[in-house]
Design a protein around this motif. Structure first.
Motif, mmCIF file in Angstrom:
data_model
loop_
_atom_site.group_PDB
_atom_site.id
_atom_site.type_symbol
_atom_site.label_atom_id
_atom_site.label_comp_id
_atom_site.label_asym_id
_atom_site.label_seq_id
_atom_site.Cartn_x
_atom_site.Cartn_y
_atom_site.Cartn_z
ATOM 1 N N PHE A 171 -20.827 -55.367 -26.017
ATOM 2 C CA PHE A 171 -22.074 -56.006 -25.586
ATOM 3 C C PHE A 171 -22.376 -57.228 -26.454
ATOM 4 O O PHE A 171 -22.774 -58.283 -25.943
ATOM 5 N N ARG A 172 -22.189 -57.084 -27.773
ATOM 6 C CA ARG A 172 -22.426 -58.228 -28.662
ATOM 7 C C ARG A 172 -21.455 -59.364 -28.372
ATOM 8 O O ARG A 172 -21.838 -60.538 -28.354
ATOM 9 N N PHE A 173 -20.188 -59.033 -28.143
ATOM 10 C CA PHE A 173 -19.195 -60.064 -27.844
ATOM 11 C C PHE A 173 -19.549 -60.819 -26.565
ATOM 12 O O PHE A 173 -19.497 -62.052 -26.510
ATOM 13 N N VAL A 174 -19.901 -60.057 -25.536
ATOM 14 C CA VAL A 174 -20.130 -60.673 -24.226
ATOM 15 C C VAL A 174 -21.405 -61.510 -24.237
ATOM 16 O O VAL A 174 -21.403 -62.700 -23.878
ATOM 17 N N VAL A 175 -22.524 -60.910 -24.642
ATOM 18 C CA VAL A 175 -23.814 -61.608 -24.599
ATOM 19 C C VAL A 175 -23.857 -62.731 -25.635
ATOM 20 O O VAL A 175 -24.394 -63.814 -25.380
ATOM 21 N N GLY A 176 -23.278 -62.483 -26.828
ATOM 22 C CA GLY A 176 -23.300 -63.509 -27.861
ATOM 23 C C GLY A 176 -22.501 -64.748 -27.503
ATOM 24 O O GLY A 176 -22.737 -65.825 -28.067
ATOM 25 N N GLY A 177 -21.584 -64.643 -26.580
ATOM 26 C CA GLY A 177 -20.782 -65.790 -26.198
ATOM 27 C C GLY A 177 -21.263 -66.504 -24.953
ATOM 28 O O GLY A 177 -20.597 -67.437 -24.474
ATOM 29 N N ILE A 178 -22.408 -66.081 -24.404
ATOM 30 C CA ILE A 178 -22.901 -66.707 -23.175
ATOM 31 C C ILE A 178 -23.491 -68.080 -23.482
ATOM 32 O O ILE A 178 -24.282 -68.244 -24.414
ATOM 33 N N LYS A 179 -23.103 -69.056 -22.717
ATOM 34 C CA LYS A 179 -23.655 -70.400 -22.828
ATOM 35 C C LYS A 179 -24.752 -70.592 -21.781
ATOM 36 O O LYS A 179 -24.821 -69.864 -20.790
ATOM 37 N N CYS A 180 -25.582 -71.588 -22.050
ATOM 38 C CA CYS A 180 -26.650 -71.882 -21.087
ATOM 39 C C CYS A 180 -26.038 -72.337 -19.767
ATOM 40 O O CYS A 180 -25.138 -73.187 -19.756
ATOM 41 N N PRO A 181 -26.469 -71.780 -18.648
ATOM 42 C CA PRO A 181 -25.922 -72.204 -17.357
ATOM 43 C C PRO A 181 -26.174 -73.688 -17.118
ATOM 44 O O PRO A 181 -27.100 -74.281 -17.685
ATOM 45 N N PRO A 182 -25.376 -74.331 -16.300
ATOM 46 C CA PRO A 182 -25.560 -75.770 -16.030
ATOM 47 C C PRO A 182 -26.903 -76.055 -15.355
ATOM 48 O O PRO A 182 -27.424 -75.227 -14.599
ATOM 49 N N ILE A 183 -27.450 -77.243 -15.663
ATOM 50 C CA ILE A 183 -28.752 -77.656 -15.121
ATOM 51 C C ILE A 183 -28.529 -78.873 -14.224
ATOM 52 O O ILE A 183 -27.891 -79.849 -14.627
ATOM 53 N N THR A 184 -29.066 -78.823 -13.033
ATOM 54 C CA THR A 184 -28.924 -79.943 -12.103
ATOM 55 C C THR A 184 -30.158 -80.845 -12.189
ATOM 56 O O THR A 184 -31.236 -80.435 -12.640
ATOM 57 N N ARG A 185 -29.993 -82.071 -11.754
ATOM 58 C CA ARG A 185 -31.113 -83.018 -11.731
ATOM 59 C C ARG A 185 -32.204 -82.540 -10.789
ATOM 60 O O ARG A 185 -33.400 -82.754 -11.029
ATOM 61 N N GLU A 186 -31.803 -81.882 -9.707
ATOM 62 C CA GLU A 186 -32.792 -81.357 -8.758
ATOM 63 C C GLU A 186 -33.673 -80.307 -9.413
ATOM 64 O O GLU A 186 -34.884 -80.234 -9.167
ATOM 65 N N GLU A 187 -33.066 -79.456 -10.242
ATOM 66 C CA GLU A 187 -33.850 -78.431 -10.931
ATOM 67 C C GLU A 187 -34.851 -79.073 -11.884
ATOM 68 O O GLU A 187 -35.996 -78.610 -11.991
ATOM 69 N N ILE A 188 -34.455 -80.132 -12.572
ATOM 70 C CA ILE A 188 -35.375 -80.808 -13.496
ATOM 71 C C ILE A 188 -36.549 -81.411 -12.734
ATOM 72 O O ILE A 188 -37.722 -81.247 -13.116
ATOM 73 N N VAL A 189 -36.268 -82.106 -11.636
ATOM 74 C CA VAL A 189 -37.337 -82.744 -10.856
ATOM 75 C C VAL A 189 -38.269 -81.703 -10.266
ATOM 76 O O VAL A 189 -39.502 -81.848 -10.281
ATOM 77 N N ASN A 190 -37.706 -80.611 -9.740
ATOM 78 C CA ASN A 190 -38.547 -79.558 -9.160
ATOM 79 C C ASN A 190 -39.397 -78.871 -10.215
ATOM 80 O O ASN A 190 -40.501 -78.404 -9.927
ATOM 81 N N ALA A 191 -38.883 -78.788 -11.424
ATOM 82 C CA ALA A 191 -39.634 -78.128 -12.488
ATOM 83 C C ALA A 191 -40.757 -79.001 -13.035
ATOM 84 O O ALA A 191 -41.658 -78.492 -13.707
ATOM 85 N N CYS A 192 -40.707 -80.323 -12.764
ATOM 86 C CA CYS A 192 -41.764 -81.203 -13.272
ATOM 87 C C CYS A 192 -43.108 -80.909 -12.604
ATOM 88 O O CYS A 192 -44.129 -80.728 -13.265
ATOM 89 N N GLY A 193 -43.142 -80.868 -11.291
ATOM 90 C CA GLY A 193 -44.371 -80.553 -10.590
ATOM 91 C C GLY A 193 -45.484 -81.551 -10.850
ATOM 92 O O GLY A 193 -45.256 -82.705 -11.214
#
Length: 759
Positions: A439-461
């Motif tokens: 569990f430590r190996f798997v979770v500790g090695g997780i990177k942040c998922p990719p972020i799209t420009r659409e997600e940033i614009v939608n999150a601005c509101g």
């Protein structure tokens, strides 16, 4: 009639002395005892091994002197049939006695507990009908074969004094996929036959139906168990059909007297035996060839006399088996002594259990079992090697299959080779530690998922008081959503995995109790109640622990606290400080020329540039070169920065990089906190309760069970079951005692005979 009598005299076995009869009867009884009570000894016997359609059943019938079983293509024998044959010159009709057919896998209604005895003519019909019914029953079952022997005693004027075990015929299926069912049957039959050949006391009668001894069809299987053929008799069947196939007489001579180099090993009899059994069945129908068993025996005797082999095979087997009987007598007596002591100890234990079937003693036994069970659980968590790993251990692959694997949003599993002890079969505390390490190996090695420009614009509101953009809020919205979707599945997977490991402690603890003689055998209702209480405790504890971890994850992904979430504030501050200078240097650059890939690598790629710019700023301040022009330049830069971020909805590269940097920091902060808090909570609220809360819970459940003592311990059923076991053990003990006396007398007679011969 005179001719028939002469045939009977010529083919009859030599008369046996009284001592030899006792020896033969004692071994027959010993074989029956071994089969009925699964005792660890067996009597010498002839085990017939051959492929289907090689004349196996026909040869057995020729040795018996009458037709008994089905003969023909396909599978006609699905259980081994043990035939205790006894020569009786006064028995003109085959007399069969079905000795014991108790098989735990068969419904009780299909069998009789007592031996069945059929008078004279009906007797063979009875046995044949039972064998046919067994074949039909097994044909409908998934396995289709059973290793439990059918024991039949036969007396007849043509029978030799032999014990023959007729096994199911080996199958050689075609390799096509459409023959998978037949291939499965072939493996089942070969496994059954190989298990029977493992008995060192058995003489293997290996049947070969070939014209060239270099083709070892049945010998291939036999030599896997008896590579030197030291206890194997090789028989070539259907000789009458093979002779016409040879073109030259020399070929026939080579086949009948093969050179030693052709046949491997040192087979019994030094060379193969050859048999020829006439075709046709006995009966009164128009399809029958022989009207009686006497006619069948006469034809068989003539064929055997012409080939000079069938009768010699029978005499050779009788002499060989009798020699094995006499040689094994000194070895059987110690085994009977040991089994007698074991049966006596078993009877004493049953009597002891019967004496404890009262309320006070049952409560004492229940409380003692409670304490011992908890001791075994604690031992398994702390570590032990008493339970065999090959039976109770699980490799990481087995654990993933049975308890669930850690799978992220990408659907991929972490490579096993990177997890310590992945290939080892573990249980208890060691398996728990390995699961937590994965569990430590798997979770500790997780990177942040990719972020799209659409997600940033939608999150601005849109804010409630202005229409500017708040990129810190945007980063928080994206980070907590990504973190919640990423880490929540791992929480459920960890709970399922650790629950599987805890539940596995129950059967291993039971094994340890049985190994130490501390198990409450026979009290199934009470044991089921303990098992149910343990499983319910494990499930409820895991569920409660997972809910606590879920509360932490929800709180961490609902409100962002910068002191907690921003673990690398120095790097982030350095990155943001560089924006004052970087915005001016990139003012004339088209915003479209900056790709998102540049943002993802800003921490590593801009380190030197950021450092040099910071050094320039510090040197200017130290030298006092800060002027009004520089202040004006700074204000211009700030205005440009606000214009590109707060007042402008067009997503500039600088804004995108700021959001991505903030999301990375927040996500990694959540990951570190989630990993540490989850491991700590599962240790505190799942593992530790097994030690400090389970004893009280089981004790409480035990006290409530004692309110209904009759039903929990099922005293009536238990007393009836113990009584039945006591009667069966007493019968077994008497039979062993009787056999002990028989073999001791036989041993004394053999010893005295040897002394007289020496004198």
């Amino acid at each position: 009639m005179a001719e028939a009598d002469s045939h009977q005299q010529l083919n009859a076995p030599p008369p046996l002395e009284d001592g030899q009869w006792k020896l033969y009867e004692a071994y027959n009884e010993l074989h029956g005892l071994a089969q009925e009570f699964s005792t660890p000894f067996d009597a010498p016997a002839v085990l017939v091994v051959g492929h289907q359609t090689e004349g196996k059943s026909a040869l057995v019938e020729a040795l018996m002197g009458f037709q008994f079983n089905h003969v023909g293509g396909g599978t006609k024998t699905r259980r081994p049939i043990t035939l205790h044959m006894k020569f009786n010159p006064d028995c003109h009709t085959p007399l069969c006695h079905l000795l014991s057919d108790s098989d735990p896998s068969v419904p009780r209604k299909n069998l009789s507990k007592k031996s069945r005895y059929c008078p004279r003519f009906k007797l063979c019909i009875c046995s044949q009908a039972y064998i046919e019914a067994e074949n039909m029953r097994l044909e409908r079952e998934p396995y289709q074969f059973s290793s439990k022997e059918i024991l039949i005693r036969i007396e007849y004027k043509y029978c030799p004094n032999l014990t023959i075990i007729d096994t199911p015929g080996l199958i050689a299926p075609a390799p096509a996929r459409k023959n998978r069912a037949l291939q499965t049957q072939a493996r089942a039959v070969e496994s059954l036959v190989r298990a029977k050949m493992q008995h060192k006391e058995f003489i293997i009668l290996c049947l070969e139906d070939c014209c060239d001894w270099s083709n070892a069809t049945t010998r291939r299987v036999v030599m896997q168990i008896d590579p030197e053929l030291s206890r194997t008799v090789v028989v070539s069947t259907k000789l009458d059909t093979k002779i016409p196939q040879f073109a030259r007489a020399s070929d026939v001579e080579v086949f009948l007297s093969p050179p030693p180099s052709t046949l491997d090993g040192f087979m019994l009899g030094d060379s193969p035996f050859f048999t020829s059994v006439p075709s046709g069945r006995v009966g009164s129908g128009h399809e029958s060839v022989y009207k009686s068993n006497d006619e069948f025996k006469q034809i068989t005797f003539k064929a055997g006399k012409e080939q000079n082999r069938c009768s010699s095979l029978k005499l050779f087997l009788e002499e060989l088996l009798q020699k094995r009987y006499m040689d094994s007598v000194p070895l059987i007596i110690p085994l009977l002594e040991k089994e007698h002591r074991s049966a006596t100890r078993k009877l004493n234990e049953i009597n002891q259990e019967l004496s404890t079937l009262d309320e006070v003693k049952l409560k004492e036994k229940g409380r003692a079992f409670h304490d011992l069970f908890l001791t075994k659980l604690s031992l398994l968590l702390k570590g032990t090697v008493v339970a065999p790993p090959d039976k109770f251990g699980e490799t990481l692959q087995d654990e993933r299959v049975n308890g669930g694997a850690f799978i992220g949003t990408d659907g991929l599993q972490f490579p096993q080779k990177l997890i310590p002890n992945a290939g080892m079969r573990l249980y208890g505390g060691a398996q728990y530690h390995r699961a937590m390490a994965e569990f430590r190996f798997v979770v500790g090695g997780i990177k942040c998922p990719p972020i799209t420009r659409e997600e940033i614009v939608n999150a601005c509101g849109v804010e409630d008081i202005h229409d500017g953009t708040n990129y810190s809020r945007t980063a928080c919205v994206i980070a907590v959503a990504k973190a919640r979707d990423t880490f929540e599945p791992f929480l459920h997977q960890l709970g399922g995995r650790l629950l599987h490991i805890l539940k596995r402690l129950l059967p291993i603890s039971v094994f340890l109790l049985q190994k130490d003689g501390e198990f409450l055998s026979g009290h199934e209702v009470f044991l089921k109640r303990v098992a149910s209480a343990f499983n319910n405790f494990a499930e409820s504890t895991e569920r409660s622990c997972r809910e606590k971890c879920m509360e932490d994850l929800v709180s961490t992904t609902r409100y962002v606290s910068w002191s907690l979430h921003n673990k690398n504030r120095a790097g982030l501050r350095q990155f943001l400080d560089s924006f004052g200078g970087s915005e001016q240097s990139t003012a004339g650059v088209n915003s479209a020329s900056v790709s998102p890939d540049l943002a993802s690598g800003f921490v590593g790629n801009d380190k030197q540039e950021v450092k040099s710019r910071a050094d320039v700023k510090l040197s200017n301040l130290a030298s006092g070169n800060d002027s009004t022009g520089s202040v004006s330049t700074t204000e211009t830069r700030l205005a440009d920065l606000l214009d590109s971020t707060l007042w402008n909805r067009r997503l500039a590269p600088s804004s995108e990089r700021i959001v991505y940097a903030l999301v990375q920091q927040i996500f990694h902060g959540i990951r570190e906190y989630f990993l540490a808090s989850t491991e700590l909570k599962f240790n505190c609220f799942l593992l530790m309760p097994v030690v400090d809360k389970l004893p009280a819970l089981l004790r409480e459940d035990l006290d409530s069970a004692f309110d209904d003592l009759e039903n929990v311990f099922d005293i009536t059923t238990m007393r009836h079951s113990l009584g039945q076991r006591k009667r069966e053990t007493e019968i077994e003990l008497r039979r062993i005692q009787r056999l002990k006396e028989k073999f001791r007398q036989i041993h004394e007679q053999l010893t005295s005979s040897q002394v007289m011969l020496r004198a």
